[in-house]
Design an enzyme around this catalytic site. Structure first.
Site, mmCIF file in Angstrom:
data_model
loop_
_atom_site.group_PDB
_atom_site.id
_atom_site.type_symbol
_atom_site.label_atom_id
_atom_site.label_comp_id
_atom_site.label_asym_id
_atom_site.label_seq_id
_atom_site.Cartn_x
_atom_site.Cartn_y
_atom_site.Cartn_z
ATOM 1 N N ARG A 194 -9.689 -4.816 -21.958
ATOM 2 C CA ARG A 194 -9.278 -6.215 -22.149
ATOM 3 C C ARG A 194 -10.287 -7.118 -21.461
ATOM 4 O O ARG A 194 -10.674 -6.871 -20.319
ATOM 5 C CB ARG A 194 -7.893 -6.426 -21.544
ATOM 6 C CG ARG A 194 -7.416 -7.862 -21.709
ATOM 7 C CD ARG A 194 -5.999 -8.030 -21.219
ATOM 8 N NE ARG A 194 -5.906 -8.014 -19.778
ATOM 9 C CZ ARG A 194 -4.756 -8.102 -19.108
ATOM 10 N NH1 ARG A 194 -3.620 -8.188 -19.778
ATOM 11 N NH2 ARG A 194 -4.734 -8.091 -17.793
ATOM 12 N N CYS A 231 1.405 -2.986 -24.050
ATOM 13 C CA CYS A 231 0.881 -2.624 -22.732
ATOM 14 C C CYS A 231 1.612 -3.353 -21.605
ATOM 15 O O CYS A 231 1.306 -3.161 -20.435
ATOM 16 C CB CYS A 231 -0.623 -2.865 -22.659
ATOM 17 S SG CYS A 231 -1.081 -4.576 -22.968
ATOM 18 N N ASN A 233 4.988 -8.723 -20.276
ATOM 19 C CA ASN A 233 5.145 -9.398 -18.976
ATOM 20 C C ASN A 233 5.022 -10.906 -19.161
ATOM 21 O O ASN A 233 5.850 -11.681 -18.687
ATOM 22 C CB ASN A 233 4.073 -8.934 -17.978
ATOM 23 C CG ASN A 233 4.040 -7.432 -17.823
ATOM 24 O OD1 ASN A 233 5.011 -6.768 -18.124
ATOM 25 N ND2 ASN A 233 2.924 -6.887 -17.383
ATOM 26 N N ASP A 234 3.971 -11.306 -19.873
ATOM 27 C CA ASP A 234 3.799 -12.742 -20.124
ATOM 28 C C ASP A 234 4.706 -13.223 -21.250
ATOM 29 O O ASP A 234 5.292 -14.296 -21.169
ATOM 30 C CB ASP A 234 2.335 -13.053 -20.474
ATOM 31 C CG ASP A 234 1.503 -13.200 -19.220
ATOM 32 O OD1 ASP A 234 1.970 -13.888 -18.281
ATOM 33 O OD2 ASP A 234 0.405 -12.641 -19.152
ATOM 34 N N ARG A 245 -7.435 -3.277 -17.179
ATOM 35 C CA ARG A 245 -7.372 -4.655 -16.662
ATOM 36 C C ARG A 245 -8.681 -4.939 -15.925
ATOM 37 O O ARG A 245 -8.808 -4.626 -14.739
ATOM 38 C CB ARG A 245 -6.206 -4.810 -15.689
ATOM 39 C CG ARG A 245 -4.835 -4.894 -16.325
ATOM 40 C CD ARG A 245 -3.799 -5.335 -15.286
ATOM 41 N NE ARG A 245 -2.553 -5.733 -15.883
ATOM 42 C CZ ARG A 245 -1.491 -4.927 -16.066
ATOM 43 N NH1 ARG A 245 -1.557 -3.662 -15.706
ATOM 44 N NH2 ARG A 245 -0.380 -5.399 -16.598
ATOM 45 N N GLU A 267 1.050 -12.174 -26.380
ATOM 46 C CA GLU A 267 1.800 -12.457 -25.152
ATOM 47 C C GLU A 267 2.182 -13.935 -25.052
ATOM 48 O O GLU A 267 2.632 -14.389 -24.005
ATOM 49 C CB GLU A 267 1.019 -11.994 -23.919
ATOM 50 C CG GLU A 267 -0.412 -12.470 -23.833
ATOM 51 C CD GLU A 267 -1.168 -11.891 -22.626
ATOM 52 O OE1 GLU A 267 -0.542 -11.333 -21.717
ATOM 53 O OE2 GLU A 267 -2.398 -12.031 -22.594
ATOM 54 N N HIS A 317 0.811 -1.190 0.000
ATOM 55 C CA HIS A 317 0.000 0.000 0.000
ATOM 56 C C HIS A 317 0.859 1.261 0.000
ATOM 57 O O HIS A 317 0.641 2.205 -0.747
ATOM 58 C CB HIS A 317 -0.846 -0.057 1.262
ATOM 59 C CG HIS A 317 -1.848 0.968 1.256
ATOM 60 N ND1 HIS A 317 -3.102 0.763 0.772
ATOM 61 C CD2 HIS A 317 -1.732 2.266 1.550
ATOM 62 C CE1 HIS A 317 -3.733 1.891 0.833
ATOM 63 N NE2 HIS A 317 -2.924 2.817 1.300
HETATM 64 C C1 PEP Z 1 1.367 -8.611 -20.032
HETATM 65 O O1 PEP Z 1 1.363 -9.840 -19.903
HETATM 66 O O2 PEP Z 1 2.348 -7.965 -20.428
HETATM 67 C C2 PEP Z 1 0.166 -7.827 -19.669
HETATM 68 C C3 PEP Z 1 0.061 -6.547 -19.924
HETATM 69 O O3 PEP Z 1 -0.816 -8.492 -19.025
HETATM 70 P P1 PEP Z 1 -0.802 -8.842 -17.459
HETATM 71 O O4 PEP Z 1 0.419 -8.212 -16.845
HETATM 72 O O5 PEP Z 1 -2.072 -8.319 -16.922
HETATM 73 O O6 PEP Z 1 -0.722 -10.347 -17.511
HETATM 74 MG MG MG Z 2 -0.517 -10.868 -19.622
#
Ligand code: PEP
Ligand code: MG
Length: 568
Positions: free
Chosen positions: A329, A499, A451-452, A293, A428, A186
């Site tokens: 999304r 993103c 990220n994924d 999200r 992703e 937080h």
């Molecule tokens: C990602 O995977 O880059 C992404 C934006 O989705 P999330 O982080 O919500 O899995």
């Molecule tokens: Mg993702």
């Protein structure tokens, strides 16, 4: 003698000033057996809730983040289950109010802390925070507060609670460092929103620092320096001056359109999980939302949100944004995100299992409610829908079929929506990279989820600290995947955004411009920085730079080139 300690960066920046040790009174609550006066004890409990509620309502928060903490705490205090559970315990155990309250709070916090989702887990801290303040009231103890500080200072504490930060005197707090806390805690979120440099997870910093010690909090490098020498202080004064100059420059560019020096327009939008994030992103200069999200609507609930509940949120966001884009999304649950009201099957590899679009297809009513809500909101702004975790053309066709049938229903019901609403996909998964050319023929745009994508390409779990040294979006395999995807989109006349967290990394911006990225969807705090870099770039030189990087198959060479690049 100069002492240096390391911490996790909760919010970047540099501060210099005297230390103020902040500690709250420790309470030891014992169970007392009551022979009589049970009802009076319950009254005492209720009156503590009431006193605290009134105190919170009287706080004049000077920003949205502080106001939302106060509001969330008022809501928890007004939850009848909370006070009823504590009252029942007083009655059943014939025990004192403080003990019953402590026990109830421990149970509720432990329940939250047992959840997989890091965001919800942190909410356990809200219960503990409220519980502690209620106990101070019940026990008549002054718990200490940060609302009236006498001088500018750097706060050193074991942990700052949400109520500490929501009442804190922003003008006098230069920064803070805590023993406890993680990057999603937080206090980290508040520090970022308030733009206060902060370090967390410093383990024993409260034992190392004394009140009044001379400190440098370097939350760019994750360091706290105690009693530095004059030379070090001079170096830091220069860095602080540069940092302030950059902040002033960013303030000036934040509301400008992001166009390269040679004229390529690039959208800089933001990632949000709710309407407050959206407001924050707009205040920071975002040109719209590149990733809503929606899972947070589901996770912060005790049931699957209905079509109407979702519609109200999407409509509010679309109306607020007007003609600026709002990319929503569809539900991305599973993996590390669970729901308290839905039983997920136990899986050996949840990130390779039942998540995102796969769940939406298997729960057709849930998907239908969400798509109807998104389509209805499309009548109020520039809404686009996109699908997470796509691996095949067939999945896009399946989603398109379902969307077409939902549109047909809406038409028959006479409910307005945008017939031409764009439908895109997240890139992703490695599969979606390899067939990007084909996928581009079946959708309107791509948004790269690094990220994924990074975790799947490198076979390194994004949340596993043991392989954090392998998980790296600068790996040539990830970079070549990104380039391939952008080129595939462009060959089909489609646009390609990003993103994932990589879009928010200023060191990567120049290279991504050179690769041809059309849209950066970033965390609010990076909007101005990314715009600034775009405004100072030339597309053709950025292309040369990107090509040089793409030519190497070695991670350390990529990192060297990135390090040498002045545009970051
Ligand atoms: C990602 O995977 O880059 C992404 C934006 O989705 P999330 O982080 O919500 O899995
Ligand atoms: Mg993702």
């Amino acid at each position: 003698m100069l002492q240096k300690y390391k911490g996790l960066i909760a919010s970047p920046g540099i501060a210099m000033g005297p230390a103020k040790i902040y500690s709250k009174a420790d309470l030891v609550i014992k169970k007392k057996k009551l022979e009589k006066g049970i009802e009076e004890e319950i009254e005492k409990l209720k009156s503590a809730f009431e006193t605290y509620r009134i105190r919170l309502e009287n706080i004049k928060a000077d920003n949205e983040a502080q106001a939302s903490v106060t509001q969330a705490h008022v809501e928890l205090l007004c939850d009848p289950y909370f006070i009823e559970s504590a009252s029942t315990l007083v009655r059943e155990e014939a025990a004192n109010a403080s003990w019953a309250l402590q026990k109830t709070v421990d149970q509720m916090a432990a329940m939250m802390e047992s959840l997989d989702d890091p965001y919800l887990r942190e909410r356990g801290a809200d219960y503990r925070d409220i519980g502690q303040n209620l106990l101070y009231i019940l026990e008549g103890v002054d718990g200490g507060d940060l609302s009236q500080l006498k001088e500018d200072c750097i706060i050193i504490s074991s942990e700052l609670t949400p109520s500490d930060t929501s009442t804190m005197d922003r003008e006098q707090v230069l920064g803070f460092a805590n023993d406890l806390g993680g990057k999603t805690s937080h206090v980290a979120i508040i520090a970022q929103t308030l733009d206060i440099p902060a370090l967390v997870g410093m383990k024993t910093i409260t034992q190392e620092v004394k009140d009044g010690d001379d400190l440098i909090l370097d939350a760019d490098r994750g360091l706290l320096l105690i009693n530095p020498d004059d030379q070090t202080k001079e170096c830091y004064k220069i860095r602080i001056r540069k940092w302030e100059e950059e902040k002033a420059r960013l303030e000036e560019v934040k509301d400008r359109a992001a166009v390269t020096e040679d004229g390529k327009e690039i959208e800089v939008v933001c990632n949000v999980g709710n309407l407050e994030d959206l407001e924050d992103g707009l205040n920071r200069g975002a040109d719209g939302v590149g990733l809503f999200r929606t899972e947070f609507l589901y996770m912060g609930n005790d049931h699957f949100p209905s079509e109407e509940e979702q519609f109200q949120v999407y409509k509010a966001a679309a109306s607020r944004l007007g003609q600026s884009p709002l990319l929503i999304r569809t539900l991305d649950i599973g993996g590390d995100k669970s729901l308290s009201y839905f039983d997920f099957p136990k899986e050996d590899n949840p990130f390779l299992g039942w998540r995102a679009l796969r769940i939406s297809f298997d729960l057709p009513d849930v998907f239908q409610d969400q798509v109807r809500a998104i389509l209805r909101a499309s009548a109020f702004g520039n809404v686009k829908l996109f699908l997470p975790m796509v691996v095949s053309v067939e999945e896009i066709l399946e989603a398109q079929d379902r969307i077409a049938s939902i549109k047909k229903d809406l038409r028959q019901e006479g409910i307005p929506f945008n017939e031409a609403m764009e439908v895109g996909i997240m890139i992703e998964t490695p599969a979606s990279v390899l067939i990007a050319e084909e996928l581009a023929n079946y959708c309107d745009f791509f948004s790269i989820g690094t990220n994924d994508l990074t975790q799947y390409i490198l076979a390194a779990d994004r949340g596993n600290e043991k392989v954090a040294n392998i998980y790296n979006s600068y790996h040539p395999a990830v970079l070549r995947a990104i380039k391939k995807v952008i080129d595939a989109a462009h060959r089909s006349g489609k646009w390609c955004g990003m993103c994932g967290g990589f879009a928010s990394d200023p060191q990567a911006t120049y290279m991504l411009i050179g690769m041809g990225l059309d849209e950066f969807s970033v965390v609010g705090s990076k909007v101005a920085k990314v715009k600034d870099l775009i405004l100072r770039s030339k597309l053709d030189s950025a292309q040369d730079f990107a090509n040089k990087i793409l030519a190497t198959g070695r991670l350390n060479e990529v990192e060297k080139l990135i390090e040498e690049n002045p545009f970051r």
